[in-house]
Design an enzyme around this catalytic site. Structure first.
Site, short mmCIF file in Angstrom:
data_model
loop_
_atom_site.label_atom_id
_atom_site.label_comp_id
_atom_site.label_asym_id
_atom_site.label_seq_id
_atom_site.Cartn_x
_atom_site.Cartn_y
_atom_site.Cartn_z
N GLU A 99 -19.78 22.16 -15.53
CA GLU A 99 -20.02 20.82 -16.17
C GLU A 99 -19.21 19.93 -15.63
O GLU A 99 -19.83 18.78 -15.31
CB GLU A 99 -19.99 21.00 -17.80
N TYR B 43 -9.83 -6.98 12.11
CA TYR B 43 -9.05 -6.29 11.04
C TYR B 43 -9.00 -7.27 9.73
O TYR B 43 -8.50 -8.70 10.24
CB TYR B 43 -7.77 -5.98 11.52
N ASN C 266 -18.27 28.53 -23.41
CA ASN C 266 -18.86 27.17 -22.56
C ASN C 266 -18.67 27.34 -21.20
O ASN C 266 -17.48 27.36 -20.67
CB ASN C 266 -18.15 26.01 -23.52
N SER D 266 0.73 -1.12 0.13
CA SER D 266 0.08 -0.09 0.08
C SER D 266 0.98 1.24 -0.03
O SER D 266 0.46 2.37 0.09
CB SER D 266 -0.95 -0.08 1.23
N ASN E 18 -2.21 -3.03 13.13
CA ASN E 18 -3.81 -2.81 12.77
C ASN E 18 -4.41 -1.30 13.55
O ASN E 18 -5.25 -0.41 13.01
CB ASN E 18 -4.54 -3.96 13.34
N LYS F 119 -8.47 3.61 1.41
CA LYS F 119 -7.50 4.73 1.43
C LYS F 119 -7.85 5.53 -0.13
O LYS F 119 -7.92 6.72 -0.39
CB LYS F 119 -6.31 4.35 1.47
N GLN G 24 -7.56 -2.15 3.70
CA GLN G 24 -6.84 -1.28 3.02
C GLN G 24 -7.15 -0.43 1.80
O GLN G 24 -6.81 0.40 1.43
CB GLN G 24 -5.62 -2.27 2.69
N SER H 69 -14.34 27.07 -27.90
CA SER H 69 -14.50 26.10 -28.70
C SER H 69 -13.47 26.15 -30.07
O SER H 69 -12.99 27.22 -30.34
CB SER H 69 -16.00 26.26 -29.45
N THR I 84 -40.71 26.72 -10.42
CA THR I 84 -40.87 25.38 -10.10
C THR I 84 -41.09 24.76 -11.23
O THR I 84 -41.49 25.19 -12.13
CB THR I 84 -42.13 25.17 -9.27
N1 ARG Z 1 -1.65 -1.42 4.90
C1 ARG Z 1 -2.29 -1.76 5.85
C2 ARG Z 1 -3.62 -1.02 5.67
O1 ARG Z 1 -3.64 0.02 5.04
C3 ARG Z 1 -1.77 -1.64 7.21
C4 ARG Z 1 -2.24 -2.81 8.14
C5 ARG Z 1 -1.54 -3.97 7.91
N2 ARG Z 1 -2.06 -5.04 9.01
C6 ARG Z 1 -2.00 -6.36 8.74
N3 ARG Z 1 -2.00 -7.10 9.61
N4 ARG Z 1 -1.46 -6.67 7.37
O2 ARG Z 1 -4.62 -1.85 6.20
#
Ligand code: ARG
Length: 460
Positions: A288, A315, A283, A22, A108, A323, A320, A275, A153
């Protein structure tokens, strides 16, 4: 180096690594990761799990890393995620004591804490941008006090209103959005750190201390929930989606009202495009595009809700996925709110076009019916008399404004000379003095109230 390599004989496959890592996106959390680690180290030191000098070494090391990333000397790379990167870097810099930082902590509860800190600041930023946009709208409402425009309306002219009323309506929406982000921020301000992997820890930690250091209201009360709760992401994305729905409606109105057929507003050149083939075109690409982005913002909300559905406690790596959508949503929301505030600041109001439009198409018909009703004619009868007047006007090519008193009297004996003044669009708008109504007086009160409510966020 993987933090968990000890258990394994063979390395992970290259494609599995790429799939699992990640770091490419969670490196955005580097500041929060360091801030949370410094708080954790201070707590470990205070509670006697590491020595004072180890605590100093760890905090010093983390602060040096912070400075190096900030200055660009240290590049974030070559790790599974931001948490692994930080730990590897710290150990490379300070050695053995760095290996103690992860005592009484898991990735976690670490990621849950880092991300909460990040989303919390994002909510603060969203509130600030929403307040700025609300202020721009209230200012524009002030410039609109002297103009009358048609209210609609079903996208058919309905009743004249003070033009400021239009801008205040959007100011109310964005102020409500700020309130919504504020309420979500309050709910998310609970600290997961100290939940460990899922079940807490046997170390004598002080979670109130870390919560205070990180400005959380309190530590979470259940570790299973603490590590797996991502409601705060869903809430931010919901708040952002509602905000986008308001922005999208505003965009639609701006596009429509700036079209030649309406001509009430002119979008500034700085926020318009041309344009490549039609030289005359100006425009509204910016509103838009903003309207178009609403789809993807709703998508981010749908994605997180679907990801969270059916995850067993506690967890799981599915989390993950919280994000990337969030980061995109935050980026889009910030851009949209900033651009819209500028566009509103520079929007040109076309008073003459508004007034002309407000007096055509019988927008003042309700006022004719109300006139009769105020003279004792039952409203339903007054409505029907006015309906006949409108029908007559259409057939004769006349308007409510150019009818003579004799013509009015031929429909109902209750009419008097003042009807000819009553049907002026400006007078119709001015008459709507009810609380929250469209008269300049009510609009002025509305502006004052909006500015007062904004103060809550400016002083807080
Ligand atoms: N990159 C992981 C996330 O964003 C971090 C936590 C990872 N924990 C694990 N037990 N693999 O969730």
């Amino acid at each position: 180096m993987k933090l968990w390599q000890g258990r394994f004989d063979a390395p992970t496959a290259k494609d599995a690594d790429e799939f699992n890592d990640s770091l490419p996106f969670d490196k955005k959390l580097w500041r929060e990761d360091i801030t949370a680690s410094v708080a954790h180290a201070k707590m470990l030191g205070k509670c006697g799990m590491i020595s004072e000098s180890e605590c100093d070494e760890i905090c010093g090391g983390l602060e040096a890393i912070y400075a190096d990333i900030e200055s660009g000397t240290l590049e974030i790379k070559d790790a599974e995620d931001i948490h692994s990167f930080m730990e590897n870097e710290l150990v490379a810099r300070i050695g053995e004591s760095g290996k103690k930082l992860h005592t009484a902590r898991s990735r976690n509860d670490q990621v849950a804490t880092d991300f909460r800190l990040y989303v919390r600041s994002s909510a603060d930023r969203a509130i600030r941008s929403l307040c700025a946009l609300t202020e721009s709208l209230a200012e524009k409402a002030e410039s609109g006090l002297k103009y009358v425009m048609p209210g609609y309306t079903h996208l058919r002219k309905a009743q004249p209103m003070c033009a400021g009323h239009f801008f205040n309506a959007y100011a109310e929406m964005f102020l409500r959005d700020a309130d919504r982000f504020f309420a979500s921020r309050k709910r998310m301000n609970v600290m997961p750190l100290g939940s460990g992997a899922l079940a807490g820890t046997s170390y004598p930690i002080d979670r109130n201390m870390t919560a205070a250091l990180l400005d959380f209201d309190k530590p979470c009360e259940n570790s299973l929930d603490g590590v797996s709760d991502r409601d705060f992401v869903a809430e931010y994305l919901f708040d952002a989606a509602v905000t986008m729905s308001h922005l999208s409606r505003l965009c639609e109105d701006l596009i429509l009202y700036s079209a030649e057929e309406f001509g009430y507003f002119e979008i500034p050149d700085a926020y318009s495009t041309g344009s490549s083939i039609m030289p005359q075109k100006k425009n509204p690409d910016i509103p838009e595009l903003m309207r178009g982005k609403t789809g993807r913002m709703y998508g981010h909300l749908m994605a997180i809700l679907t990801t969270l559905k059916g995850i067993p406690l506690a967890y799981n790596k599915d989390l993950q996925e919280d994000k990337e959508g969030f980061f995109d949503a935050e980026k889009q929301l910030t851009a949209c709110l900033g651009i819209m505030a500028e566009l509103i600041d520079n929007l040109i109001l076309k008073g003459n076009r508004m007034k002309k439009a407000a007096e055509s198409d019988f927008s003042c018909a309700t006022d004719v019916a109300d006139y009769l009703a105020k003279k004792g004619v039952p409203f339903r009868t007054a409505h029907s008399v006015t309906g006949r007047i409108v029908r007559w006007c259409i057939a004769e090519g006349r308007t409510l404004q150019n009818m003579t008193i004799e013509e009015y009297l031929s429909f109902d004996e209750h009419f008097d000379v003042d009807i000819c003044e009553t049907v002026r669009a400006k007078n119709c708008a001015e008459a709507r003095t009810s609380y929250g109504g469209a008269s300049p007086k009510s609009v002025k009160e509305n502006i004052r109230s909006i500015k007062k409510r904004l103060m809550k966020y400016i002083t807080d």
